[in-house]
Design a protein around this motif. Sequence first.
Motif, PDB file in Angstrom:
ATOM      1  N   GLU A  38       0.717  -1.465  -0.126  1.00  0.00           N
ATOM      2  CA  GLU A  38       0.164   0.182  -0.054  1.00  0.00           C
ATOM      3  C   GLU A  38       0.874   1.307   0.189  1.00  0.00           C
ATOM      4  OE1 GLU A  38      -3.228   2.374   2.772  1.00  0.00           O
ATOM      5  OE2 GLU A  38      -2.490   0.464   3.695  1.00  0.00           O
TER       6      GLU A  38
ATOM      7  N   LYS B  29      -2.219   3.687  -8.093  1.00  0.00           N
ATOM      8  CA  LYS B  29      -3.467   3.696  -7.440  1.00  0.00           C
ATOM      9  C   LYS B  29      -4.120   2.112  -7.510  1.00  0.00           C
ATOM     10  CE  LYS B  29      -5.097   8.363  -8.571  1.00  0.00           C
ATOM     11  NZ  LYS B  29      -6.064   9.154  -9.236  1.00  0.00           N
ATOM     12  N   SER B  30      -3.671   1.583  -8.534  1.00  0.00           N
ATOM     13  CA  SER B  30      -3.996   0.151  -8.730  1.00  0.00           C
ATOM     14  C   SER B  30      -3.363  -0.665  -7.800  1.00  0.00           C
ATOM     15  CB  SER B  30      -3.465  -0.497 -10.150  1.00  0.00           C
ATOM     16  OG  SER B  30      -3.820  -1.858 -10.260  1.00  0.00           O
TER      17      SER B  30
ATOM     18  N   GLN C 187      -2.535   0.276  -4.518  1.00  0.00           N
ATOM     19  CA  GLN C 187      -3.190   0.622  -3.411  1.00  0.00           C
ATOM     20  C   GLN C 187      -4.500  -0.264  -3.192  1.00  0.00           C
ATOM     21  OE1 GLN C 187      -3.137   4.879  -2.263  1.00  0.00           O
ATOM     22  NE2 GLN C 187      -1.826   5.273  -4.103  1.00  0.00           N
ATOM     23  N   THR C 188      -5.103  -0.210  -4.503  1.00  0.00           N
ATOM     24  CA  THR C 188      -6.516  -0.875  -4.375  1.00  0.00           C
ATOM     25  C   THR C 188      -6.175  -2.441  -4.284  1.00  0.00           C
ATOM     26  OG1 THR C 188      -7.394   0.697  -5.781  1.00  0.00           O
ATOM     27  CG2 THR C 188      -8.636  -1.546  -5.907  1.00  0.00           C
ATOM     28  N   THR C 189      -5.276  -3.004  -4.796  1.00  0.00           N
ATOM     29  CA  THR C 189      -4.829  -4.383  -4.641  1.00  0.00           C
ATOM     30  C   THR C 189      -4.514  -4.698  -3.267  1.00  0.00           C
ATOM     31  OG1 THR C 189      -4.158  -4.564  -6.929  1.00  0.00           O
ATOM     32  CG2 THR C 189      -3.431  -6.335  -5.447  1.00  0.00           C
TER      33      THR C 189
ATOM     34  N   ALA D 246      -5.465  -2.922  -0.468  1.00  0.00           N
ATOM     35  CA  ALA D 246      -6.683  -2.737   0.354  1.00  0.00           C
ATOM     36  C   ALA D 246      -7.428  -4.032   0.308  1.00  0.00           C
ATOM     37  CB  ALA D 246      -7.671  -1.536  -0.101  1.00  0.00           C
TER      38      ALA D 246
END
Length: 67
Positions: free
Chosen positions: A13, A36-37, A39-41, A43
């Motif tokens: 993250e 951003k991708s 971070q999403t993964t 999360a």
Amino acid sequence: MGTGDKAKHKAEEIAGKAKEKLGQATGDKEKEAAGKSEQTTSALKQAADKVKDAVTGHKDKKPDQDG
């Protein structure tokens, strides 16, 4: 869920945030989107860690000692 996995997911993250900020600073939209991708993964992985802990009964936090 192992503490090592949780630390790894948190590190992913942080790396994603850094990549996003670097992309913003340099005007690199692809790097920003990749950050951003990531971070999403991360999360999603952290959410899965929490579900696994809830199912198996493991907790990172100690109960309050005030009660």
